[in-house]
Design a protein around this motif. Structure first.
Motif, short mmCIF file in Angstrom:
data_model
loop_
_atom_site.label_atom_id
_atom_site.label_comp_id
_atom_site.label_asym_id
_atom_site.label_seq_id
_atom_site.Cartn_x
_atom_site.Cartn_y
_atom_site.Cartn_z
N UNK A 1 0.83 -1.20 0.00
CA UNK A 1 0.00 0.00 0.00
C UNK A 1 0.87 1.26 0.00
N UNK A 2 1.88 1.28 0.86
CA UNK A 2 2.77 2.44 0.90
C UNK A 2 3.61 2.53 -0.37
N UNK A 3 4.01 1.37 -0.89
CA UNK A 3 4.77 1.37 -2.15
C UNK A 3 3.95 1.99 -3.27
N UNK A 4 2.67 1.62 -3.33
CA UNK A 4 1.80 2.17 -4.37
C UNK A 4 1.66 3.68 -4.23
N UNK A 5 1.57 4.14 -3.00
CA UNK A 5 1.48 5.59 -2.77
C UNK A 5 2.72 6.30 -3.27
N UNK A 6 3.89 5.74 -2.97
CA UNK A 6 5.15 6.35 -3.42
C UNK A 6 5.24 6.35 -4.93
N UNK A 7 4.90 5.21 -5.54
CA UNK A 7 4.94 5.12 -7.00
C UNK A 7 3.98 6.12 -7.64
N UNK A 8 2.81 6.27 -7.04
CA UNK A 8 1.81 7.18 -7.59
C UNK A 8 2.36 8.61 -7.66
N UNK A 9 2.91 9.08 -6.55
CA UNK A 9 3.45 10.44 -6.52
C UNK A 9 4.61 10.58 -7.50
N UNK A 10 5.49 9.57 -7.51
CA UNK A 10 6.64 9.62 -8.41
C UNK A 10 6.20 9.57 -9.87
N UNK B 1 1.60 -2.01 -12.98
CA UNK B 1 1.52 -3.43 -12.65
C UNK B 1 0.74 -3.65 -11.36
N UNK B 2 0.95 -2.82 -10.37
CA UNK B 2 0.19 -2.94 -9.13
C UNK B 2 -1.30 -2.75 -9.39
N UNK C 1 -2.81 -3.30 -12.28
CA UNK C 1 -3.28 -4.41 -13.11
C UNK C 1 -3.73 -5.58 -12.26
N UNK C 2 -2.97 -5.88 -11.21
CA UNK C 2 -3.25 -7.06 -10.39
C UNK C 2 -3.89 -6.75 -9.04
N UNK C 3 -4.13 -5.46 -8.77
CA UNK C 3 -4.75 -5.10 -7.50
C UNK C 3 -3.87 -5.39 -6.31
N UNK C 4 -2.60 -5.09 -6.42
CA UNK C 4 -1.65 -5.32 -5.33
C UNK C 4 -1.34 -3.99 -4.65
N UNK C 5 -1.79 -3.86 -3.43
CA UNK C 5 -1.53 -2.64 -2.67
C UNK C 5 -2.56 -1.55 -2.88
N UNK C 6 -3.44 -1.74 -3.83
CA UNK C 6 -4.53 -0.80 -4.10
C UNK C 6 -5.56 -1.51 -4.94
#
Length: 232
Positions: free
Chosen positions: A22-31, A45-46, A48-53
């Motif tokens: 979840x936190x990884x997705x947040x960081x990737x989103x902002x970046x 990819x996150x 696509x597969x619903x990983x972390x969000x």
């Protein structure tokens, strides 16, 4: 990019970080919103597969496309697969092939295999068995399991001599000796994508192929990770 680095560490549990998708997705989103192409690929990819969000294939296609258009090879491959299946977008075989070829020309073994399949079957283009064979051999030479098995199957079906079969088996042996990666999350994602390409196989056959894939192609994931690290 510090945000991408943080997301990468959180996704994979590196450098003392506990895995936290979840936190990884947040960081990737902002970046990604800041224009970081590797972050766009990882976010896609996150999604696509619903990983972390929550799973969102439409958003996944959008991020894959932005990253692919900026030159990210892994995103080109991911976008090609989404277009082949019509997931998150209208199915478009010709565009799928275009992206697979773009990635294949840069050495992406999965897309080399997908391009070979499209060309052999005439999906998105007129059939071209010569080009299909060329891409299939390149994918096999890179150690990509499905390409190796398909090449070996064609050799068996055509009763080629023992020398040619030994060459194909040699690819398998070399890849098995080189196995050593353990990036389970990316392996699972790649396996899931390939499973969606395996229509017509029963569950046992799919499971067997995926088990072999997990053993055969960790180098694909390390190359993707290498691209991401290089982008830091």
């Amino acid at each position: 990019d510090a945000l991408f680095c943080a997301g990468h560490c959180l996704e994979r549990g590196l450098h003392g970080c506990e895995p936290d998708l979840e936190r990884a997705a947040e960081m990737y989103q902002v970046s990604a919103e800041g224009g970081h192409t590797a972050a766009m690929w990882r976010l896609a990819e996150l999604l696509e597969f619903g990983r972390g969000l929550p799973q969102d294939e439409v958003a996944a296609v959008r991020w894959y496309r932005q990253s692919a258009e900026a030159g990210n090879v892994q995103a080109m491959s991911g976008l090609g697969l989404m277009l082949e299946d019509g997931r998150g977008c209208d199915r478009n075989d010709s565009e799928a092939l275009r992206w697979h070829l773009a990635a294949a020309e840069q050495g992406q073994a999965l897309s080399q295999y997908c391009a070979a399949c499209c060309l052999a079957e005439g999906r998105g283009v007129e059939r071209d068995e010569g080009a299909a064979e060329r891409w299939l051999k390149l994918s096999a030479e890179a150690g990509f399991g499905p390409a190796l098995r398909r090449l070996r199957g064609e050799a068996n079906a055509q009763d080629h001599d023992d020398g040619e079969e030994a060459e194909v088996d040699g690819f398998l042996g070399e890849q098995a000796e080189g196995s050593g990666g353990d990036d389970a999350s990316d392996l699972a994602s790649l396996a899931e994508r390939l499973a969606r390409q395996m229509q017509g196989l029963d569950e046992e056959e799919v499971a067997t192929m995926l088990d072999e894939l997990l053993a055969d192609v960790p180098d694909l994931l390390s190359s993707g990770t290498g691209d991401a690290i290089a982008a830091w």
